[in-house]
Design a protein around this motif. Structure first.
Motif, PDB file in Angstrom:
ATOM      1  N   ALA A   1      -3.199  -8.271   6.527  1.00 14.35           N
ATOM      2  CA  ALA A   1      -3.194  -8.908   5.432  1.00 14.35           C
ATOM      3  C   ALA A   1      -1.983  -9.232   4.883  1.00 14.35           C
ATOM      4  CB  ALA A   1      -4.221  -8.395   4.167  1.00 14.35           C
ATOM      5  N   ASN A   2      -0.803  -9.321   5.905  1.00 13.62           N
ATOM      6  CA  ASN A   2       0.222  -9.597   5.693  1.00 13.62           C
ATOM      7  C   ASN A   2       0.902  -8.553   4.320  1.00 13.62           C
ATOM      8  OD1 ASN A   2       0.451 -11.439   7.280  1.00 13.62           O
ATOM      9  ND2 ASN A   2       0.300 -13.266   5.874  1.00 13.62           N
ATOM     10  N   PHE A   3       0.095  -7.660   4.252  1.00 14.38           N
ATOM     11  CA  PHE A   3      -0.217  -5.851   3.041  1.00 14.38           C
ATOM     12  C   PHE A   3       1.193  -5.368   4.417  1.00 14.38           C
ATOM     13  CE2 PHE A   3      -2.997  -7.093   0.236  1.00 14.38           C
ATOM     14  CZ  PHE A   3      -2.874  -7.033  -0.786  1.00 14.38           C
ATOM     15  N   ARG A   4       2.405  -5.267   3.385  1.00 13.16           N
ATOM     16  CA  ARG A   4       3.647  -4.005   3.798  1.00 13.16           C
ATOM     17  C   ARG A   4       3.087  -2.082   3.361  1.00 13.16           C
ATOM     18  NH1 ARG A   4       9.033  -4.785   5.391  1.00 13.16           N
ATOM     19  NH2 ARG A   4       7.840  -6.568   6.032  1.00 13.16           N
ATOM     20  N   VAL A   5       3.169  -1.665   4.314  1.00 12.88           N
ATOM     21  CA  VAL A   5       2.898  -0.258   3.551  1.00 12.88           C
ATOM     22  C   VAL A   5       4.592   0.769   3.571  1.00 12.88           C
ATOM     23  CG1 VAL A   5       1.948   1.886   5.208  1.00 12.88           C
ATOM     24  CG2 VAL A   5       0.483  -0.229   5.418  1.00 12.88           C
ATOM     25  N   THR A   6       4.158   1.129   2.163  1.00  8.45           N
ATOM     26  CA  THR A   6       5.561   1.958   1.560  1.00  8.45           C
ATOM     27  C   THR A   6       4.570   3.758   1.730  1.00  8.45           C
ATOM     28  OG1 THR A   6       6.567  -0.085   0.774  1.00  8.45           O
ATOM     29  CG2 THR A   6       7.272   3.041   0.072  1.00  8.45           C
ATOM     30  N   VAL A   7       5.660   4.449   2.436  1.00  8.72           N
ATOM     31  CA  VAL A   7       4.838   6.190   2.408  1.00  8.72           C
ATOM     32  C   VAL A   7       6.352   6.612   1.483  1.00  8.72           C
ATOM     33  CG1 VAL A   7       5.080   7.849   3.640  1.00  8.72           C
ATOM     34  CG2 VAL A   7       4.358   6.120   5.217  1.00  8.72           C
TER      35      VAL A   7
ATOM     36  N   VAL B   1      -3.710   2.697   9.204  1.00 10.93           N
ATOM     37  CA  VAL B   1      -3.230   2.129   7.515  1.00 10.93           C
ATOM     38  C   VAL B   1      -2.932   0.206   7.919  1.00 10.93           C
ATOM     39  CG1 VAL B   1      -3.052   1.936   5.355  1.00 10.93           C
ATOM     40  CG2 VAL B   1      -4.183   3.404   6.010  1.00 10.93           C
ATOM     41  N   GLU B   2      -1.629   0.746   9.028  1.00 15.32           N
ATOM     42  CA  GLU B   2      -0.737   0.422   8.710  1.00 15.32           C
ATOM     43  C   GLU B   2      -1.365  -1.480   9.878  1.00 15.32           C
ATOM     44  OE1 GLU B   2       4.402  -0.446  10.892  1.00 15.32           O
ATOM     45  OE2 GLU B   2       2.919   1.407  10.988  1.00 15.32           O
ATOM     46  N   HIS B   3      -2.071  -1.174  11.085  1.00 11.36           N
ATOM     47  CA  HIS B   3      -2.691  -2.003  11.141  1.00 11.36           C
ATOM     48  C   HIS B   3      -3.446  -2.804  10.833  1.00 11.36           C
ATOM     49  CE1 HIS B   3      -4.595  -3.981  14.872  1.00 11.36           C
ATOM     50  NE2 HIS B   3      -5.633  -3.783  14.680  1.00 11.36           N
ATOM     51  N   LYS B   4      -4.492  -2.548   9.854  1.00 12.61           N
ATOM     52  CA  LYS B   4      -4.928  -3.459   8.399  1.00 12.61           C
ATOM     53  C   LYS B   4      -4.310  -3.941   7.951  1.00 12.61           C
ATOM     54  CE  LYS B   4      -9.205  -0.173   9.405  1.00 12.61           C
ATOM     55  NZ  LYS B   4     -10.090   0.270   8.483  1.00 12.61           N
ATOM     56  N   ALA B   5      -2.908  -3.493   7.548  1.00 11.56           N
ATOM     57  CA  ALA B   5      -2.371  -3.832   6.269  1.00 11.56           C
ATOM     58  C   ALA B   5      -1.596  -5.379   7.285  1.00 11.56           C
ATOM     59  CB  ALA B   5      -1.547  -3.239   5.663  1.00 11.56           C
TER      60      ALA B   5
ATOM     61  N   ILE C   1       0.439  -1.365   0.268  1.00 11.06           N
ATOM     62  CA  ILE C   1      -0.106   0.099  -0.171  1.00 11.06           C
ATOM     63  C   ILE C   1       0.795   1.030  -0.010  1.00 11.06           C
ATOM     64  CG2 ILE C   1      -1.897   1.100   1.597  1.00 11.06           C
ATOM     65  CD1 ILE C   1      -2.807  -0.937   2.857  1.00 11.06           C
ATOM     66  N   MET C   2       1.002   1.851  -1.141  1.00 12.96           N
ATOM     67  CA  MET C   2       1.713   3.229  -0.821  1.00 12.96           C
ATOM     68  C   MET C   2       0.879   4.449  -0.596  1.00 12.96           C
ATOM     69  SD  MET C   2       4.771   2.192  -3.108  1.00 12.96           S
ATOM     70  CE  MET C   2       4.589   0.989  -4.229  1.00 12.96           C
ATOM     71  N   ILE C   3       1.423   5.431   0.693  1.00 13.51           N
ATOM     72  CA  ILE C   3       1.059   6.375   1.132  1.00 13.51           C
ATOM     73  C   ILE C   3       1.573   7.676   0.514  1.00 13.51           C
ATOM     74  CG2 ILE C   3       0.078   7.428   3.506  1.00 13.51           C
ATOM     75  CD1 ILE C   3      -0.001   5.324   4.046  1.00 13.51           C
ATOM     76  N   VAL C   4       1.017   8.623  -0.049  1.00 17.09           N
ATOM     77  CA  VAL C   4       1.850   9.384  -0.136  1.00 17.09           C
ATOM     78  C   VAL C   4       1.430  11.309   0.198  1.00 17.09           C
ATOM     79  CG1 VAL C   4       2.904  10.941  -2.660  1.00 17.09           C
ATOM     80  CG2 VAL C   4       1.740   8.215  -2.723  1.00 17.09           C
ATOM     81  N   PRO C   5       2.045  11.233   1.396  1.00 17.00           N
ATOM     82  CA  PRO C   5       1.404  12.845   1.153  1.00 17.00           C
ATOM     83  C   PRO C   5       1.972  14.088   0.609  1.00 17.00           C
ATOM     84  CG  PRO C   5       3.500  11.347   3.290  1.00 17.00           C
ATOM     85  CD  PRO C   5       3.168  11.425   1.440  1.00 17.00           C
ATOM     86  N   VAL C   6       0.620  14.841   0.564  1.00 15.41           N
ATOM     87  CA  VAL C   6       0.798  15.800  -1.168  1.00 15.41           C
ATOM     88  C   VAL C   6       0.719  17.313   0.522  1.00 15.41           C
ATOM     89  CG1 VAL C   6       0.305  13.868  -2.352  1.00 15.41           C
ATOM     90  CG2 VAL C   6      -1.619  15.024  -1.048  1.00 15.41           C
ATOM     91  N   ALA C   7       1.210  17.689  -0.034  1.00 16.57           N
ATOM     92  CA  ALA C   7       1.257  19.875  -0.093  1.00 16.57           C
ATOM     93  C   ALA C   7       0.504  20.211  -0.995  1.00 16.57           C
ATOM     94  CB  ALA C   7       2.244  19.882   0.520  1.00 16.57           C
ATOM     95  N   GLY C   8       0.227  20.000  -1.890  1.00 18.98           N
ATOM     96  CA  GLY C   8      -0.261  20.648  -2.902  1.00 18.98           C
ATOM     97  C   GLY C   8      -0.262  19.740  -4.116  1.00 18.98           C
ATOM     98  N   ILE C   9      -0.962  20.663  -5.388  1.00 17.63           N
ATOM     99  CA  ILE C   9      -0.731  20.206  -7.197  1.00 17.63           C
ATOM    100  C   ILE C   9       0.121  20.591  -7.319  1.00 17.63           C
ATOM    101  CG2 ILE C   9      -2.590  19.356  -9.148  1.00 17.63           C
ATOM    102  CD1 ILE C   9      -4.679  19.596  -7.369  1.00 17.63           C
ATOM    103  N   THR C  10       1.165  20.057  -7.677  1.00 13.98           N
ATOM    104  CA  THR C  10       2.454  20.571  -8.276  1.00 13.98           C
ATOM    105  C   THR C  10       3.257  19.672  -9.305  1.00 13.98           C
ATOM    106  OG1 THR C  10       4.064  19.618  -6.091  1.00 13.98           O
ATOM    107  CG2 THR C  10       3.360  22.296  -6.309  1.00 13.98           C
ATOM    108  N   HIS C  11       4.737  19.633  -9.868  1.00 16.19           N
ATOM    109  CA  HIS C  11       5.571  18.535 -10.223  1.00 16.19           C
ATOM    110  C   HIS C  11       5.926  17.895  -9.752  1.00 16.19           C
ATOM    111  CE1 HIS C  11       4.736  20.439 -14.510  1.00 16.19           C
ATOM    112  NE2 HIS C  11       4.722  21.189 -14.203  1.00 16.19           N
TER     113      HIS C  11
END
Length: 608
Positions: A558-564, A551-555, A475-485
């Protein structure tokens, strides 16, 4: 810019197969590894006089029998360390000898003492060299600390350039110092024989002295023994010698002992005959040279070479400290970074650590040499004693051919070294008590580091029974601060890895801004799930980490890995970084040590 400056200061990198070219011949090794012992001639006799002056100038005649005692100790140490060189040809000196024959703790005490001693070698040598400079130029006295720090930086850069190159440069001042002092001794003795020196300047040998005591004489003897610091450096640095290393090291050690005996005896005799008394603003060698030659060119030549060797005596520490650190690091008692060779094939991390530590000492003690010498000297005689005792155990256990003679030599060395060490503790306890605190502390730290490395190794070995849990997805978590390149670049990277498991997270401080961002996002990235978090206290870290925990607890179930995936833009010029808040670095630092969480940065490089 940094790379260009580094190349300018320390030169181009050397290939690993050029290591053999970095070995020392006997001539260069004598200059590099003996400079500490030889330079102590400039302050060893003075330390004796500083003790005796507390009674009266009449007591100065005791410098002669005290000097004889120091020479006997020198002979015992030279013969003892010669045996250590051949018994342990791979170097390591007192640390290796003590560890193998007396146990790990004895070895760590010896090794810890020597590590501290080499730091003190640099601090004492540079401070003494600064004293010599300011003796010749008194108006520089207020700048003692600044001059000393500059000199440490200079010697450090020289050593980072490689041992061969530094030896080629530093050999000349050392041999000039030897030449200058030999000339001073010869001319001084000539003046005495020709009757040019008034005989009433000194008291005759055997003159009764009121107030003299055995305690004070032992204190003076211990102070004079500070002239023997650095004798062990050659046995630590055998790997730096050209083959055959042990033979070349042994010959260098004998040459050093002979030169030290001649110079020490000569300075003590001239100081006694001239009736020299220690002064705060002028060294004993400076006074002898002034009385022998006057304040002419020869005087400044002697002061100049004395200042140079006192400064360059620090190089003994730079040569021996990194090699001792390598031995300790290989045994996992200190950081492994000390085993890494730098661009010029020297152990750069050891050199830099030594420089920083010695600068801190110089600043802490305000460049006052006399405050450092007792601590410096007692730190030497502890490993002296342990090394000789370790050799006694070795000869008794192995009984090689001629072992009785070898045993006798080391027994004498051990007894004298132990005696001097105890004299230091008894007569200068107020100055050396810190040894009883920092040595056990250092040994404790050594053991903690070793325990850490063993624990790491145990956990990293694939032969351990700890089961590995298969990863079913990411599971990919992407912190975003705005709509940018920057955000777009990170999302594209995330899609290439796991297009169906991407969650963009936006932390909003305002409800209206939160709603507006959701609408823009739906138009811009409708296929990427957006989670908005409201932060009442304007914190990004707290709501973000709380969401990641959920998210990590639920992942994990299910043996999923969380990546930030943390988006980060990289300015074209490094100084531009100070103009930005670096929130990506804060998030990374906060998340990096969380178990079962992968944290990675996706850089976006700006072009202008």
């Amino acid at each position: 810019m940094w790379y260009a400056l580094k190349r300018l200061l320390i030169g181009q990198p050397l290939k690993s197969n050029e290591l053999g070219e970095q070995k020392l011949n006997k001539t260069k090794a004598l200059a590099i590894l003996s400079s500490d012992a030889l330079s102590s001639v400039a302050y060893g006799p003075e330390q004796i006089l500083i003790v005796l002056i507390t009674v009266s100038a009449v007591a100065f005649w005791y410098t002669i029998p005290i000097a004889v005692g120091v020479l006997i100790l020198l002979l015992a140490l030279i013969l003892s360390y010669r045996q250590i060189i051949f018994a342990y040809p791979h170097g390591g000196g007192a640390y290796v000898v003590s560890k193998e024959n007396l146990g790990v703790n004895a070895g760590l005490i010896a090794g810890g003492s020597l590590l501290v001693d080499y730091i003190l070698t640099v601090a004492v040598s540079i401070s003494a060299g600064t004293d010599a400079i300011t003796s010749a130029f008194p108006h520089l006295h207020p700048y003692n600390v600044e001059i000393a720090v500059i000199l440490v930086v200079f010697i450090t850069i020289l050593n980072l350039r490689g041992i061969t190159e530094s030896a080629s440069i530093l050999a000349y001042p050392v041999y000039l110092f030897i030449l200058a002092l030999i000339i001073l001794i010869i001319v001084g003795v000539y003046h005495i024989l020709m009757g040019n020196v008034a005989p009433d300047l000194h008291a005759s040998l055997g003159t009764p002295v009121a107030g003299i005591s055995l305690f004070l004489l032992l204190k003076a003897f211990a102070s004079g023994s500070s002239a023997l610091t650095g004798v062990e450096a050659i046995s630590n640095a055998i790997p730096n010698f050209k083959d055959p290393g042990p033979n070349n090291a042994s010959k260098t050690l004998m040459a050093m002992g002979l030169l030290l005996a001649i110079l020490f005896s000569g300075i003590v005799y001239l100081a006694y005959y001239y009736g020299i008394a220690p002064k705060a603003q002028e060294t004993v060698v400076s006074q002898i040279a002034s009385q022998t030659f006057g304040r002419n060119v020869m005087y400044y030549f002697i002061q100049g070479t004395t200042a140079m060797i006192l400064v360059l005596a620090a190089n003994t520490g730079y040569s021996a400290f990194p090699l001792l650190a390598v031995n300790l690091a290989k045994d996992k008692f200190i950081a492994r970074m000390f085993t890494i060779r730098g661009d010029r094939l020297g152990y750069s991390n050891g050199i830099i650590f030594l420089a920083v530590a010695s600068i801190l000492l110089i600043i802490a003690f305000k460049g006052k040499t006399e405050h450092l010498i007792p601590l410096y000297a007692v730190g030497v005689f502890i490993p002296f004693t342990l090394a000789q005792t370790g050799m006694l155990v070795k000869w008794i256990r192995e009984k090689p051919k001629g072992w009785v003679l070898k045993l006798t030599v080391n027994l004498v060395g051990a007894l004298i070294s132990f005696t001097v060490m105890m004299i230091f503790f008894l007569t200068k306890f107020g100055q050396v008590w810190a040894v009883l605190i920092f040595l056990p502390l250092i040994v404790f730290i050594f053991h903690r580091i070793k325990k850490h490395y063993e624990a790491v190794g145990e956990q990293l070995r694939i032969t351990t029974c700890e089961p590995t849990i298969p990863i079913e997805g990411n599971i990919m978590i992407v912190p975003v601060a705005g709509i940018t390149h920057v955000v777009e670049n990170s999302l594209n990277y995330a899609k290439s890895l796991s297009p169906d498991q991407i969650i963009a997270v936006y932390v909003a401080f305002d409800r209206d801004a939160e709603k507006q961002f959701e609408e823009k996002w739906q138009t811009w990235q409708p296929d990427v799930r957006l989670v908005t978090l409201h932060s009442q206290y304007r914190s990004i870290i707290h709501p973000l980490t709380k969401f990641i925990d959920t998210v990590e607890h639920k992942a994990n179930e299910a043996n999923f890995r969380v990546t930030v995936l943390i988006p980060q833009f990289i300015p074209k010029k490094s100084w531009h970084n100070i103009l930005h808040n670096q929130s990506s670095l804060l998030i990374r630092a906060f998340l990096l040590y969380r178990r079962n969480l992968v944290v990675t940065t996706v850089p976006y490089h700006l072009k202008k």
